[in-house]
Design a protein around this motif. Sequence first.
Motif, PDB file in Angstrom:
ATOM      1  N   LEU A 159       0.485  -1.110  -0.039  1.00 16.88           N
ATOM      2  CA  LEU A 159       0.040  -0.099   0.104  1.00 16.88           C
ATOM      3  C   LEU A 159       0.911   0.792   0.099  1.00 16.88           C
ATOM      4  CD1 LEU A 159      -2.881  -1.093   2.064  1.00 16.88           C
ATOM      5  CD2 LEU A 159      -3.040  -0.535   0.621  1.00 16.88           C
ATOM      6  N   ASP A 163       1.163   4.119  -3.383  1.00 12.63           N
ATOM      7  CA  ASP A 163       0.211   5.356  -2.191  1.00 12.63           C
ATOM      8  C   ASP A 163       1.927   6.720  -3.062  1.00 12.63           C
ATOM      9  OD1 ASP A 163      -1.388   7.287  -2.394  1.00 12.63           O
ATOM     10  OD2 ASP A 163      -0.372   7.730  -0.130  1.00 12.63           O
ATOM     11  N   ARG A 166       1.378   6.680  -6.243  1.00 11.22           N
ATOM     12  CA  ARG A 166       0.960   8.093  -6.695  1.00 11.22           C
ATOM     13  C   ARG A 166       1.359   9.072  -6.821  1.00 11.22           C
ATOM     14  NH1 ARG A 166      -3.118  10.158  -5.352  1.00 11.22           N
ATOM     15  NH2 ARG A 166      -2.388   9.428  -3.098  1.00 11.22           N
ATOM     16  N   LYS A 167       1.905   9.201  -5.570  1.00 13.94           N
ATOM     17  CA  LYS A 167       1.763  11.169  -5.409  1.00 13.94           C
ATOM     18  C   LYS A 167       3.431  11.303  -6.178  1.00 13.94           C
ATOM     19  CE  LYS A 167       0.924  12.698  -1.961  1.00 13.94           C
ATOM     20  NZ  LYS A 167      -0.327  13.602  -1.460  1.00 13.94           N
TER      21      LYS A 167
ATOM     22  N   ALA B  90      -5.385  14.954   4.168  1.00 12.43           N
ATOM     23  CA  ALA B  90      -4.677  13.694   4.114  1.00 12.43           C
ATOM     24  C   ALA B  90      -4.333  13.901   2.598  1.00 12.43           C
ATOM     25  CB  ALA B  90      -5.088  12.323   4.685  1.00 12.43           C
ATOM     26  N   GLU B  91      -4.609  13.877   1.324  1.00 13.59           N
ATOM     27  CA  GLU B  91      -4.091  14.779   0.313  1.00 13.59           C
ATOM     28  C   GLU B  91      -2.857  15.745   0.387  1.00 13.59           C
ATOM     29  OE1 GLU B  91      -4.797  12.010  -1.479  1.00 13.59           O
ATOM     30  OE2 GLU B  91      -3.340  12.499  -3.176  1.00 13.59           O
ATOM     31  N   ALA B  92      -3.748  16.610   1.107  1.00 15.07           N
ATOM     32  CA  ALA B  92      -2.323  18.452   0.509  1.00 15.07           C
ATOM     33  C   ALA B  92      -1.419  17.657   1.533  1.00 15.07           C
ATOM     34  CB  ALA B  92      -3.708  18.821   0.457  1.00 15.07           C
ATOM     35  N   PHE B  94       1.048  15.170   3.423  1.00 12.45           N
ATOM     36  CA  PHE B  94       0.870  13.727   3.330  1.00 12.45           C
ATOM     37  C   PHE B  94       1.658  12.813   4.813  1.00 12.45           C
ATOM     38  CE2 PHE B  94       3.577  10.441   2.954  1.00 12.45           C
ATOM     39  CZ  PHE B  94       3.008   9.097   2.529  1.00 12.45           C
ATOM     40  N   ASP B  95       2.699  14.105   5.745  1.00 11.62           N
ATOM     41  CA  ASP B  95       3.119  13.343   5.970  1.00 11.62           C
ATOM     42  C   ASP B  95       1.948  13.708   7.729  1.00 11.62           C
ATOM     43  OD1 ASP B  95       5.502  13.566   4.764  1.00 11.62           O
ATOM     44  OD2 ASP B  95       6.096  15.304   4.947  1.00 11.62           O
ATOM     45  N   MET B  98      -0.134  10.237   7.211  1.00 14.55           N
ATOM     46  CA  MET B  98       0.732   9.192   7.604  1.00 14.55           C
ATOM     47  C   MET B  98       0.325   9.572   9.244  1.00 14.55           C
ATOM     48  SD  MET B  98       1.290   7.355   5.498  1.00 14.55           S
ATOM     49  CE  MET B  98       2.884   6.045   6.318  1.00 14.55           C
ATOM     50  N   PHE B 102      -2.307   7.169  10.154  1.00 16.00           N
ATOM     51  CA  PHE B 102      -1.438   5.631  10.490  1.00 16.00           C
ATOM     52  C   PHE B 102      -0.888   5.799  11.512  1.00 16.00           C
ATOM     53  CE2 PHE B 102       1.958   2.920  10.081  1.00 16.00           C
ATOM     54  CZ  PHE B 102       1.581   1.826  10.054  1.00 16.00           C
ATOM     55  N   ASP B 103       0.336   6.929  12.468  1.00 17.29           N
ATOM     56  CA  ASP B 103       0.907   6.552  13.255  1.00 17.29           C
ATOM     57  C   ASP B 103       0.700   6.049  14.584  1.00 17.29           C
ATOM     58  OD1 ASP B 103       3.447   6.492  11.756  1.00 17.29           O
ATOM     59  OD2 ASP B 103       3.751   8.338  11.624  1.00 17.29           O
ATOM     60  N   PRO B 146      -6.778   1.923  -2.290  1.00 14.35           N
ATOM     61  CA  PRO B 146      -6.878   2.984  -2.172  1.00 14.35           C
ATOM     62  C   PRO B 146      -6.263   4.221  -3.074  1.00 14.35           C
ATOM     63  CG  PRO B 146      -5.457   2.005  -0.468  1.00 14.35           C
ATOM     64  CD  PRO B 146      -6.260   1.174  -1.984  1.00 14.35           C
ATOM     65  N   GLN B 147      -6.986   5.119  -3.865  1.00 15.17           N
ATOM     66  CA  GLN B 147      -6.715   5.799  -5.043  1.00 15.17           C
ATOM     67  C   GLN B 147      -6.360   6.896  -4.673  1.00 15.17           C
ATOM     68  OE1 GLN B 147      -5.574   5.112  -8.583  1.00 15.17           O
ATOM     69  NE2 GLN B 147      -6.145   2.790  -7.091  1.00 15.17           N
ATOM     70  N   SER B 148      -6.155   6.895  -2.679  1.00 11.28           N
ATOM     71  CA  SER B 148      -5.899   8.496  -2.458  1.00 11.28           C
ATOM     72  C   SER B 148      -4.639   7.982  -0.718  1.00 11.28           C
ATOM     73  CB  SER B 148      -6.955   9.201  -1.666  1.00 11.28           C
ATOM     74  OG  SER B 148      -7.419   8.352  -0.748  1.00 11.28           O
ATOM     75  N   SER B 149      -4.424   9.541  -0.678  1.00 18.55           N
ATOM     76  CA  SER B 149      -2.997   9.205   0.691  1.00 18.55           C
ATOM     77  C   SER B 149      -4.229   8.597   1.847  1.00 18.55           C
ATOM     78  CB  SER B 149      -2.214  10.256   1.105  1.00 18.55           C
ATOM     79  OG  SER B 149      -1.938  10.057   0.500  1.00 18.55           O
ATOM     80  N   ALA B 152      -4.825   4.511   1.927  1.00 19.03           N
ATOM     81  CA  ALA B 152      -3.541   3.690   1.901  1.00 19.03           C
ATOM     82  C   ALA B 152      -4.281   4.225   3.589  1.00 19.03           C
ATOM     83  CB  ALA B 152      -2.863   4.255   1.615  1.00 19.03           C
ATOM     84  N   ALA B 155      -6.166   2.082   5.240  1.00 20.35           N
ATOM     85  CA  ALA B 155      -5.973   0.491   4.513  1.00 20.35           C
ATOM     86  C   ALA B 155      -5.121  -0.098   5.729  1.00 20.35           C
ATOM     87  CB  ALA B 155      -5.985   0.462   2.887  1.00 20.35           C
TER      88      ALA B 155
END
Lengths: 328, 328
Positions: A159, A163, A166-167, B90-92, B94-95, B98, B102-103, B146-149, B152, B155
Amino acid sequence: MEVLITGGAGLLGARLARQLLERGTLADAEGRQASISKITLLDVVPAQGFNDRRIDLVTGDVADVATIERVLTPATESVFHLAAIVSGQAEAEFDLGMRINFDATRLILERARHNGNKPRLVFTSSVAVFGGDLPAQVPDAQVLMPQSSYGAQKAMGELLVTDYSRKGFIDGRALRMPTVCVRPGAPNKAASSFASGIIREPLNGIEAVCPVSPDTPMWLLSPRRAIDSLIHGHDIDAGAFGGSRALSLPGLATTVREMVAALERVAGADVVKRIRWQEDPAIIRIVNTWPGDFITARADAMGFQCDADFDSIVRAYIEDELGGKTAA
Amino acid sequence: MEVLITGGAGLLGARLARQLLERGTLADAEGRQASISKITLLDVVPAQGFNDRRIDLVTGDVADVATIERVLTPATESVFHLAAIVSGQAEAEFDLGMRINFDATRLILERARHNGNKPRLVFTSSVAVFGGDLPAQVPDAQVLMPQSSYGAQKAMGELLVTDYSRKGFIDGRALRMPTVCVRPGAPNKAASSFASGIIREPLNGIEAVCPVSPDTPMWLLSPRRAIDSLIHGHDIDAGAFGGSRALSLPGLATTVREMVAALERVAGADVVKRIRWQEDPAIIRIVNTWPGDFITARADAMGFQCDADFDSIVRAYIEDELGGKTAA
């Protein structure tokens, strides 16, 4: 161009390096074959048997920031990230598996992103990302349902690779490898280690234990084809991947019984007698969650190739690793 | 029993807390309804409007170790992990995505694991885990693509929740929420924010921009049903989940056109005139990767429920948020 191979002292890493030295080129960012000036082999132990000034051996921890900063620089145009904790060990040592199979992958992706040169990156994933209620033949659109920590960690890596690609941070490719067989050398802690052991040990005159039933379905790829697939997966155009950079590679669908029958055809009945059948519930539990056959339509269309039969896999092992001779 | 809700000041977090205060119980580790003694609401801002001594408001960062150690203790038997950076942001960023999506999820799972009491944990995932070449109705066995962060990250969170549950570290449930609509309050940075805006703003006498075409398929869940689903997802027996703790929840399959028609039926033609149609390619690009209809056989069999039609969703918003009156 400069190439980084993590897990560079392992079977696949070292064979890949030898193949790349022989080829001399890999596709660059624009898809043109470019001359390889340096191959860095990172592993916890030094890779053996290299005598080529293009090879740079680095001993270190793939999850260590300073190590990755050293081996992965803005001059690195290609990364083969093969380092991993194998399935059985990742199940027994959860934190170690997370650190090497996931955190190191993320660290490498982050470093590649910040280098800014969008390297091609091949990540080896696994059919262990699948599990649960599986069809007889697993299609490309099968849901991810890992039943082991190794599979979960590889699925998360896939994943991330998709990603980050994609980015536009990297140009990644996550290749789900069938069980690589016949692996030379010593057994390892992979639940699939027996698949090589029951062929390799008897051919070397040693007894081998088979911990699963003869009916166990296996999905296999020879080391030769595995290396071809890694290079092909690196070189093909990213556009072929579509909405995901994760791809199930073609393999040979067989069973443990058919593998042993092929061994007997190639090497004789006395060799096969060196296999002792003794079931191991811990290994059976993991192996039985893995699918034994796939429909790899995407990878087939992309030109990936697998082995024709298991007899040829046994013969290739005897040629490559035993100088054409067996202990029979 | 003690309960932690992350994102506790948000729409779902605060409504869930109110519903839990009213119910008074949740299933404990053995599946018995146990009295709730404390609900900790963690968010970056304090939740508003609570006057109950069982409520503990904590302002803090969900990705901060010390904060999580404070709010998630061995006495915490239930966790609703709702905190997230929404899709557009989250798309604009990224960090940031994440870190929070996620973290923070991993941090919470790790803390729960080391507490050793195997809490029930509900994680809100999203239909944004799907994408690519989708069937008209997405089945339970659909591949994650997924097609976006944001997708992802969700997921990967699902995979962690399933693996931590399989290992016996927690008792997790990852529920893929349809787009929650009608959300009260201000627009947010979710790509789906318009879905609530085009209903909410006109009902409040304000103009709203619809950035997608009327044909856009939508997969919706009202706030009432969303809360019911979170509680049901918490309380049902883990055995119902099978090989994955991730589950697509039932929703209402509709289109933007049908939503606006329902708004007109419930509130009149003058209200609908407050919608201005002005396409936004950035939002269209994200929303069009999301599926608009599902076959949620697993969740249906587990007793999850969705809304009957969009008219009732509009009426519920008017009842819950506008005291039964509209600006029409």
